[in-house]
Design a protein around this motif. Structure first.
Motif, PDB file in Angstrom:
ATOM      1  N   ARG A 107      35.420  39.656  30.343  1.00  0.00           N
ATOM      2  CA  ARG A 107      36.846  39.659  30.688  1.00  0.00           C
ATOM      3  C   ARG A 107      37.186  38.523  31.647  1.00  0.00           C
ATOM      4  NH1 ARG A 107      41.549  39.422  29.359  1.00  0.00           N
ATOM      5  NH2 ARG A 107      43.159  40.432  30.614  1.00  0.00           N
ATOM      6  N   GLN A 140      41.096  45.944  40.824  1.00  0.00           N
ATOM      7  CA  GLN A 140      41.058  46.508  39.474  1.00  0.00           C
ATOM      8  C   GLN A 140      41.006  45.359  38.473  1.00  0.00           C
ATOM      9  OE1 GLN A 140      41.342  49.886  38.418  1.00  0.00           O
ATOM     10  NE2 GLN A 140      41.101  49.172  36.311  1.00  0.00           N
ATOM     11  N   ASP A 176      41.820  44.965  35.454  1.00  0.00           N
ATOM     12  CA  ASP A 176      43.025  44.745  34.644  1.00  0.00           C
ATOM     13  C   ASP A 176      44.091  43.945  35.382  1.00  0.00           C
ATOM     14  OD1 ASP A 176      41.934  46.136  32.545  1.00  0.00           O
ATOM     15  OD2 ASP A 176      43.008  48.011  32.950  1.00  0.00           O
ATOM     16  N   PRO A 211      36.190  47.427  36.531  1.00  0.00           N
ATOM     17  CA  PRO A 211      37.160  48.148  35.693  1.00  0.00           C
ATOM     18  C   PRO A 211      37.556  49.508  36.256  1.00  0.00           C
ATOM     19  CG  PRO A 211      34.994  48.088  34.651  1.00  0.00           C
ATOM     20  CD  PRO A 211      34.936  47.153  35.825  1.00  0.00           C
TER      21      PRO A 211
END
Length: 270
Positions: free
Chosen positions: A37, A251, A253, A237
């Protein structure tokens, strides 16, 4: 000044660079998932990346705190992350005899803030030839870090990074003095702002360090605005269930949105 680090990408851009990853290597699957990611985000935004993961956490408040999955196992996972995504990795070392061992697996050796004055440790890291990232002690002024740089460069290694992670303020808080960033840059080395550890609340009665992750964006914005060369951000995550330092991690995201904003600030000040 980080272009000498093997496998570093996008170093030709005018962006800041990013040192990011979990606090500690918890396992192969989650390390690869986090790395994938982060790589996707930094490639999209052309941000040079160094993947971060501690193979062991030696500085814990309580005896029952998680320290790692085993040195050899964790270091091999870091090496796999580096190979699979063709990126450099950084990890902490704690004693002089760990320098050569860790250098076989990673591209950058990190000296924890509490150990930044340990001469033998700095020399051992320097002798590996790897880039050495020294975190500024919470108990030191920015100017004092000149001596850490000198110990490494005088040992024959010019590849030094300094990372600010705030200053102790009373017993249970940390503050950031942004004057330290340009002061340390005057030493001729890249300077990084640790956006997560600078928001720790150490020495809590529970023996578990607290944090203020809602202010990560504030710390990052201010650091880029005053000229930081790089940012250090621990991300996960599921911070609430991370095995170490979850209270101050970002976080995962939220990382892309934050990086997008910071790239714009960087562009505005150049």
């Amino acid at each position: 000044m980080i272009s000498n680090i093997p496998r570093i990408k996008h170093s030709q851009t005018n962006n800041f660079f990013l040192m990011a990853g979990p606090c500690v290597i918890e396992g192969e699957e989650i390390a690869l998932r986090i790395a994938e990611r982060i790589v996707s985000i930094t490639d999209k935004l052309q941000i040079p990346l160094i993947f971060k993961g501690s193979y062991r956490k030696a500085n814990r408040s309580r005896l029952d705190s998680f320290t790692g999955i085993g040195d050899d196992t964790a270091l091999k996972i870091l090496a796999k992350v580096g190979r699979e995504f063709d990126i450099p990795c950084v990890t902490d070392i704690h004693e002089s005899n760990e320098a050569a061992m860790a250098a076989e697996y990673v591209d950058v050796l990190q000296i924890p803030a509490f150990l930044c004055r340990q001469t033998d440790l700095l020399i051992a890291a320097a002798k590996t030839g790897k880039t050495v990232n020294v975190k500024k002690g919470q108990f030191l002024s920015a100017g004092s870090m000149r001596f850490a740089v000198d110990k490494i460069t005088d040992s024959g290694n010019p590849n030094v990074i300094l990372t600010d992670r705030g200053n102790t303020f009373g017993y249970q808080d940390i503050i950031v003095d942004y004057r330290g960033i340009p002061e340390m840059r005057d030493f001729g080395v890249p300077v990084v702002m640790d956006c997560t550890h600078s928001l720790q609340q150490p020495n809590q009665a529970s023996g578990v360090t607290g944090g203020k992750p809602a202010l990560i964006e504030t710390i990052g914005k201010a650091a880029i605005a005053v000229g930081a060369d790089g940012l250090f951000i621990e991300t996960h995550p599921d911070p609430a269930n991370a095995k170490s330092d979850g209270a101050n991690m970002l976080q995962l995201d939220l990382l892309e949105g934050l990086m997008t904003k910071l790239v714009r600030i960087r562009e505005a000040i150049l």
